[in-house]
Write a protein that holds these residues in place. Sequence first.
Motif, PDB file in Angstrom:
ATOM      1  N   ALA A  61       0.840  -1.193   0.000  1.00 12.86           N
ATOM      2  CA  ALA A  61       0.000   0.000   0.000  1.00 12.86           C
ATOM      3  C   ALA A  61       0.877   1.246   0.000  1.00 12.86           C
ATOM      4  O   ALA A  61       1.471   1.590   1.025  1.00 12.86           O
ATOM      5  CB  ALA A  61      -0.941   0.012   1.197  1.00 12.86           C
ATOM      6  N   ASP A  62       0.943   1.928  -1.141  1.00 12.43           N
ATOM      7  CA  ASP A  62       1.769   3.127  -1.252  1.00 12.43           C
ATOM      8  C   ASP A  62       1.347   4.214  -0.269  1.00 12.43           C
ATOM      9  O   ASP A  62       2.175   5.024   0.151  1.00 12.43           O
ATOM     10  CB  ASP A  62       1.717   3.678  -2.676  1.00 12.43           C
ATOM     11  N   SER A  63       0.082   4.219   0.118  1.00  9.23           N
ATOM     12  CA  SER A  63      -0.429   5.258   0.999  1.00  9.23           C
ATOM     13  C   SER A  63       0.174   5.218   2.402  1.00  9.23           C
ATOM     14  O   SER A  63       0.097   6.210   3.125  1.00  9.23           O
ATOM     15  CB  SER A  63      -1.956   5.166   1.094  1.00  9.23           C
ATOM     16  N   VAL A  64       0.762   4.089   2.803  1.00 13.32           N
ATOM     17  CA  VAL A  64       1.329   3.988   4.149  1.00 13.32           C
ATOM     18  C   VAL A  64       2.844   4.114   4.158  1.00 13.32           C
ATOM     19  O   VAL A  64       3.451   4.121   5.231  1.00 13.32           O
ATOM     20  CB  VAL A  64       0.919   2.670   4.851  1.00 13.32           C
ATOM     21  N   LYS A  65       3.455   4.232   2.998  1.00 15.68           N
ATOM     22  CA  LYS A  65       4.907   4.299   2.909  1.00 15.68           C
ATOM     23  C   LYS A  65       5.436   5.495   3.696  1.00 15.68           C
ATOM     24  O   LYS A  65       4.950   6.607   3.562  1.00 15.68           O
ATOM     25  CB  LYS A  65       5.347   4.391   1.449  1.00 15.68           C
ATOM     26  N   LYS A  87      -4.046   9.087   9.378  1.00 10.37           N
ATOM     27  CA  LYS A  87      -5.008   9.875   8.625  1.00 10.37           C
ATOM     28  C   LYS A  87      -6.383   9.234   8.725  1.00 10.37           C
ATOM     29  O   LYS A  87      -6.486   8.025   8.932  1.00 10.37           O
ATOM     30  CB  LYS A  87      -4.590   9.959   7.151  1.00 10.37           C
ATOM     31  N   GLU A  89      -8.326   8.306   6.464  1.00 12.52           N
ATOM     32  CA  GLU A  89      -8.446   7.233   5.493  1.00 12.52           C
ATOM     33  C   GLU A  89      -7.752   5.942   5.915  1.00 12.52           C
ATOM     34  O   GLU A  89      -7.890   4.914   5.250  1.00 12.52           O
ATOM     35  CB  GLU A  89      -7.938   7.674   4.110  1.00 12.52           C
ATOM     36  N   ASP A  90      -7.008   5.967   7.024  1.00 10.72           N
ATOM     37  CA  ASP A  90      -6.442   4.754   7.591  1.00 10.72           C
ATOM     38  C   ASP A  90      -7.459   3.978   8.422  1.00 10.72           C
ATOM     39  O   ASP A  90      -7.165   2.860   8.861  1.00 10.72           O
ATOM     40  CB  ASP A  90      -5.227   5.070   8.466  1.00 10.72           C
TER      41      ASP A  90
END
Length: 119
Positions: A61-65, A87, A89-90
């Motif tokens: 998941a790129d969003s958590v990098k 965030k 969205e998490d």
Amino acid sequence: QLQLVESGGGLVQPGGSLRLSCAASGFTLDYYSLGWFRQAPGKEREGVLCISRSGSITNYADSVKGRFTISRDNAKNTMYLQMNSLKPEDTAVYYCAAHSFCSGPVRYWGQGTQVTVSS
């Protein structure tokens, strides 16, 4: 009986941090790759991070990098997900899992723990 038991979920404000734990009972985690997954309401379950038996990390998941870190402590038969800069969205149910390999099917699932990021 073989079990994965999760703890550490809860309510946190945006920008906050949370540490999830996943402890095995009835078997040792030494021989497994270990993953964290999450499922938001109305969404498909997605892989987040996986750590191999040798400690190699796979990110799904790129969003958590740069914000989430997976780790394992074989001596404690436990693995962790450190979540920083959270965030909204998490927000999801987070599941731990044991695989033979990070690229392979899950062998054992935890029951899931709710993480809610809200002000």
